[in-house]
Design an enzyme around this catalytic site. Structure first.
Site, PDB file in Angstrom:
ATOM      1  N   ASP A   1      56.704  67.557  71.509  1.00 33.69           N
ATOM      2  CA  ASP A   1      55.482  68.296  72.286  1.00 33.69           C
ATOM      3  C   ASP A   1      56.243  68.369  73.887  1.00 33.69           C
ATOM      4  OD1 ASP A   1      53.030  68.918  73.161  1.00 33.69           O
ATOM      5  OD2 ASP A   1      52.594  66.851  73.873  1.00 33.69           O
TER       6      ASP A   1
ATOM      7  N   GLU B   1      58.121  73.212  76.112  1.00 39.68           N
ATOM      8  CA  GLU B   1      58.261  74.622  76.717  1.00 39.68           C
ATOM      9  C   GLU B   1      59.578  74.958  77.599  1.00 39.68           C
ATOM     10  OE1 GLU B   1      55.557  72.770  76.544  1.00 39.68           O
ATOM     11  OE2 GLU B   1      54.547  74.026  74.991  1.00 39.68           O
TER      12      GLU B   1
ATOM     13  N   ASP C   1      47.097  73.761  72.051  1.00 41.66           N
ATOM     14  CA  ASP C   1      46.000  73.071  72.716  1.00 41.66           C
ATOM     15  C   ASP C   1      44.573  74.207  72.675  1.00 41.66           C
ATOM     16  OD1 ASP C   1      47.401  70.726  72.950  1.00 41.66           O
ATOM     17  OD2 ASP C   1      47.386  70.803  75.166  1.00 41.66           O
TER      18      ASP C   1
END
Ligand code: MIG
Length: 661
Positions: free
Chosen positions: A320, A323, A399
């Protein structure tokens, strides 16, 4: 709360300065996090030759580009390549977490793919400024530009993945039903959830631990108070045939005495500022350094650090926050362009490395699993990625929200990911942000029944949304959808194999079945799985009926094989709450398993359901795990149905072929 400015949607839970201060308190000051965000001393450093490519656009149908919270057809849009986390995203949030600089253009008589291998910040203008032009612009130079042409969507994706990377075979359990929650807080809760699944006979193959399992969000650790016997918990899950997946976040907490930090400093693994000091940013643990996954050396360090968790019984890694992003006051921010990475000895600015970070972190986590057990197939899932990331991890569509529109979006998004090379994807079932409800959850489970990734996940402070939380009737209907998925696994697993061996996307838009028909090219309220199945779910509240177009070229049956329709027509079908409309092409021999609670360690012989007509169906079978499949230990059985006469041929290792008619 208005969290929108300049078209950028900030993470809902960060918008609130009060939340930020409460969570991170005194440990940070605004200036410490600004240090790596906008330091005047360095801002001038990153100067690169921009890249520009403009082509005539002869079609109005364009797809791919990675994860986009839009309808399927991307014609008329201006899209950005810069992995970002606008958590949660809504329809139109742009960009989001996983961008791929690859477009697929579908014309009347051919399909074209264009891959601009350029990880710099970029945009693609798809007939937005000028209806007849396709324009790629990047702040830095490309590593290569490739075009592919073919007769079919599948052939173009196959060429692209032959170049960028093919998905390895996942373990069979990765295709099962997975249960996640931000967060299951302690081992008692985890085991209680597992017991609920088994007691209620709801199939489940994996449970996930989100960030609260760690000791103060320190990666590589677990909280020994909440999880006093972590290995015992894993063993108890395994005894029930449930695997354990844990989240890993790249931000390593700056804390003297914490081994991840101390050893990271000693081994010099962190991203730097141009002056040679370590870059700092705030994420869940507070102030952190980020490992520089650009080098093999650091990936190996990460892989070694994860060994204790893997030895304690962790079966899969969930990557997670890669990015990557830093938290700011009210928004998620990208680390500054001038941070310095070390690409196996060659320095490179973050401007060039940003979009590769999720991919590189996935490589490191995959390596961790290969080291822990070289005989097992890794299960690795990532939020951010680049072209080719399918070769190192699966993904999920980040999300989303517990809304009907988000459910609708999950089909288009999963399809565009598949058309970007990343087939092994799916949404958070039930919706991540916000409270779901019974009807939405039922329909979501049904809609995703044949999506490659099948995981229920929800955010902190939302109501629990496990299958049994909305009463007996809803539980029964959800369980029915999950049961259906397990029944169909032999077929779905065969599509995974076709994707691994031949690069054929697992799910495809409707138009793939009738490429000459331009009227189908924007349809994204249904999806094809392989060549033989069409899932046309309900994605509208209260709806009990829908229309669906059955592609021309063959007849189609309802899943129960009771009703036959001609292809090339629009039909209206009833879909009460206990139904997900699924159609099967005439001529299919569909391999089905009977009821299972989890994927078995030895694949049972499927039973064939015949849909009379003329056609071929390919069944793939192997050991379900292990690397034997790389050495030819698998069988393809091709069934040929001619009216209702069935014949078959087997290629590969005959020992793996078994079925009953
Ligand atoms: O800032 O780990 O997309 O699935 O539950 C939020 C907590 C961090 C974002 C992921 C989501 C996960 C959540 N994470």
């Amino acid at each position: 709360m208005d969290n929108e400015h300049d078209g950028y949607v900030a993470p809902a839970y960060l918008v609130d300065d009060e939340f930020f201060t409460r969570t991170f308190g005194e440990i940070i000051t605004k200036s410490s996090q600004d240090r790596a965000l906008n330091d005047e001393r360095f801002a001038h450093l990153v100067q690169t030759e921009p890249f520009h490519l403009q082509l005539p656009l002869t079609s109005r149908f364009v797809y791919g580009t990675g994860e986009r919270s839009f309808d399927l057809n991307l014609y008329g849009r201006h899209l950005t390549f810069w992995n970002t986390d606008p958590s949660p995203y809504d329809r139109g949030s742009e960009p989001i977490n996983y961008a791929v600089p690859f477009v697929v253009i579908v014309a009347d008589d051919h399909v074209q793919g264009i891959f601009v291998d350029n990880p710099y910040h970029g945009t693609v203008d798809i007939g937005f400024t000028d209806a007849d032009l396709l324009t790629f612009s990047f702040t830095g130079p490309a590593r290569g530009v490739y075009t592919y042409t073919g007769d079919t969507l599948a052939s173009v994706i196959a060429q692209f993945t032959a170049q960028s990377g093919r998905m390895p075979m996942p373990p069979l359990w990765a295709l099962g039903h997975h249960q996640c929650r931000y967060s299951y807080m302690n081992q008692r809760e985890v085991l209680a959830i597992a017991r609920q699944f088994r007691r209620r006979h709801i199939p489940c193959d994996a449970i996930y631990l989100d960030i609260h399992y760690m000791d103060h969000y320190k990666v590589f650790t677990w909280d020994t108070e909440a999880f006093p016997d972590f290995a015992g918990m894993a063993a108890e899950l395994h005894a029930q045939n449930i695997r354990l997946v844990v989240i890993v976040d790249p931000g390593v907490k700056i804390e003297p005495g914490y081994d991840g930090y101390e050893d990271g400093i000693a081994q010099d693994v962190f991203i730097k500022l141009p002056d040679g000091t370590r870059a700092e940013g705030v994420v869940w643990p507070g102030n952190t350094h980020h490992p520089d996954f650009a080098s093999e050396r650091v990936r190996r360090w990460w892989a070694e650090k994860l060994q204790p968790l893997l030895q304690a019984g962790v079966d899969g890694l969930w990557n997670d926050m890669n990015e990557p992003l830093y938290f700011g006051f009210g928004e998620a921010l990208s680390p500054a362009d001038y941070l310095v990475h070390d690409v196996d000895g060659t320095p490179a600015y973050h401007a060039e490395q940003h979009n590769l970070y999720g991919h590189q972190m996935s490589m490191a986590s995959r390596l961790a699993q290969e080291i822990a057990d070289p005989q097992r197939r890794p299960f690795n899932i990532t939020r951010a990625g680049y072209a080719g990331t399918q070769s190192v991890a699966s993904s999920w569509t980040a999300d989303n929200t517990a809304t009907w529109d988000s459910l609708r979006l999950s089909i288009a998004m999963t399809l565009n990911m598949a058309l970007s090379g990343q087939s092994f994807t799916g949404p958070d079932i039930g919706g991540f942000a916000g409270d779901t409800n019974a009807e939405l959850l039922i329909r979501w489970y049904q809609a995703c029944v044949l999506m490659p990734f099948y995981r229920n996940h929800s955010a902190v402070d939302t109501i629990h949304q496990e299958a049994w939380r909305f009463g007996e009737q809803a539980e029964g209907l959800i369980c029915q959808a999950i049961d259906l998925r397990y029944t169909l696994l032999p077929y779905l697993y065969s599509q995974f194999a076709a994707c691994h061996f031949d690069g054929i996307p697992i799910v495809r838009p409707l138009f793939a079945a009738e490429p000459q028909n331009p009227h189908l090219r924007s349809i994204d309220d249904c999806y094809l799985v392989g060549d033989h199945m069409l899932v046309a779910p309900i994605t509208t509240e209260y709806a009990l009926r829908r229309t669906v177009y059955l592609p021309a070229g063959s007849d189609w049956y309802t899943f129960d094989a009771q009703t036959r329709y001609h292809g090339g027509q629009l039909i209206s079908v009833e879909a009460p709450l206990n139904t997900v409309p699924i159609f099967v092409r005439a001529g299919t021999a569909l391999p089905l398993w009977s009821q299972l609670q989890s994927t078995p360690s030895e694949l049972p012989a499927p039973h064939l359901r015949l849909y009379p007509g003329h056609g071929e169906t390919r069944l793939y079978q192997d050991a379900g795990d292990g690397l034997g499949y790389q050495r030819g230990e698998y069988a393809w059985t091709t069934f040929t149905l001619s009216d209702d006469t069935l014949t078959h041929t087997i290629t590969g290792d005959q020992r793996f072929s078994h079925f009953t008619v």
